[in-house]
Write an enzyme that holds these catalytic residues in place. Structure first.
Site, PDB file in Angstrom:
ATOM      1  N   VAL A  67      16.676   4.353  34.280  1.00  0.00           N
ATOM      2  CA  VAL A  67      15.351   4.679  34.800  1.00  0.00           C
ATOM      3  C   VAL A  67      14.320   3.934  33.956  1.00  0.00           C
ATOM      4  CG1 VAL A  67      15.015   6.779  33.412  1.00  0.00           C
ATOM      5  CG2 VAL A  67      13.837   6.535  35.601  1.00  0.00           C
ATOM      6  N   GLU A  68      13.332   3.375  34.610  1.00  0.00           N
ATOM      7  CA  GLU A  68      12.239   2.702  33.900  1.00  0.00           C
ATOM      8  C   GLU A  68      11.341   3.806  33.364  1.00  0.00           C
ATOM      9  OE1 GLU A  68       8.954   1.325  32.511  1.00  0.00           O
ATOM     10  OE2 GLU A  68       8.615   2.091  34.546  1.00  0.00           O
ATOM     11  N   SER A  69      11.115   3.821  32.055  1.00  0.00           N
ATOM     12  CA  SER A  69      10.503   4.987  31.409  1.00  0.00           C
ATOM     13  C   SER A  69       9.053   5.238  31.814  1.00  0.00           C
ATOM     14  CB  SER A  69      10.631   4.894  29.893  1.00  0.00           C
ATOM     15  OG  SER A  69       9.993   3.749  29.401  1.00  0.00           O
ATOM     16  N   ASP A  88       1.776  26.238  34.324  1.00  0.00           N
ATOM     17  CA  ASP A  88       3.043  26.575  33.695  1.00  0.00           C
ATOM     18  C   ASP A  88       3.415  25.422  32.781  1.00  0.00           C
ATOM     19  OD1 ASP A  88       3.625  29.082  34.917  1.00  0.00           O
ATOM     20  OD2 ASP A  88       4.287  28.053  36.724  1.00  0.00           O
ATOM     21  N   HIS A 114       9.602  27.308  38.697  1.00  0.00           N
ATOM     22  CA  HIS A 114      10.274  26.619  37.588  1.00  0.00           C
ATOM     23  C   HIS A 114      11.600  26.003  38.029  1.00  0.00           C
ATOM     24  CE1 HIS A 114       7.232  28.623  35.396  1.00  0.00           C
ATOM     25  NE2 HIS A 114       7.926  29.607  34.865  1.00  0.00           N
ATOM     26  N   GLU A 115      12.378  26.783  38.746  1.00  0.00           N
ATOM     27  CA  GLU A 115      13.692  26.317  39.188  1.00  0.00           C
ATOM     28  C   GLU A 115      13.557  25.086  40.085  1.00  0.00           C
ATOM     29  OE1 GLU A 115      13.856  30.833  38.620  1.00  0.00           O
ATOM     30  OE2 GLU A 115      12.422  29.405  39.465  1.00  0.00           O
ATOM     31  N   CYS A 117       1.840  27.293  39.001  1.00  0.00           N
ATOM     32  CA  CYS A 117       2.495  28.389  39.705  1.00  0.00           C
ATOM     33  C   CYS A 117       2.080  28.300  41.177  1.00  0.00           C
ATOM     34  CB  CYS A 117       2.058  29.728  39.114  1.00  0.00           C
ATOM     35  SG  CYS A 117       2.643  31.143  40.073  1.00  0.00           S
TER      36      CYS A 117
END
Length: 154
Positions: A74-76, A59, A93-94, A52
């Site tokens: 995407v390479e994991s 969070d 969060h957003e 936060c």
């Protein structure tokens, strides 16, 4: 594995420390060997953490990323390190959810991408954040993200 597909990767196959923040995290991509075929890729991160920005308290979220690739995947390992870089990063969060999606869209230029950020409650209120680049492409099998509405989520 085709060695050409991994040429230029800097993290795969190497001891790579967790980046200290999302801005310093390096997302990497590889050529899509199935380019031209419309299919959906899903990544699920059920133990995502950030801080936060006001209290510094942790969070927790369940992040689900679905995308329809074009020329790039995407390479994991780089994705795992990128997601882990939020662990000590303060953001709402957003902001976390949309930052993840926008970085992936910029890197991959996918045909389509959506993200669901299912955040666990703080102060008794869960916050869920959803975003996608547009309508789901025709002919794509897209299962539900499978995260129930909050009721002791998990």
């Amino acid at each position: 594995m085709n060695p050409d597909i991994t040429a230029g990767l800097t993290q795969l196959g190497h001891d790579t420390p967790l980046p200290t923040d999302p801005d310093s995290a390096r997302l990497e991509r590889v050529p899509n060997p199935q380019a031209g075929i419309a299919y959906c890729v899903r990544f699920t991160a059920p133990e995502f953490t950030s801080l936060c920005p006001m209290t510094g308290q942790p969070d927790f979220a369940h992040i689900v990323i679905d995308y329809v690739p074009q020329d790039w995947l995407v390479e994991s390992k780089s994705l795992k390190l990128f997601l882990g870089s939020f662990r000590n990063h303060g953001a709402f969060h957003e902001d976390c959810t949309i930052t993840i999606a926008r970085r992936l869209v910029t890197l991959l230029e996918p045909q389509w991408l959506r993200i669901g950020g299912y955040w666990y409650p703080r102060g008794g209120i869960p916050i869920d954040v959803f975003w996608q680049t547009g309508p789901v492409p025709a002919g794509i099998f897209l299962p539900d993200q499978g995260v129930p509405p909050y009721r002791g989520r998990g």
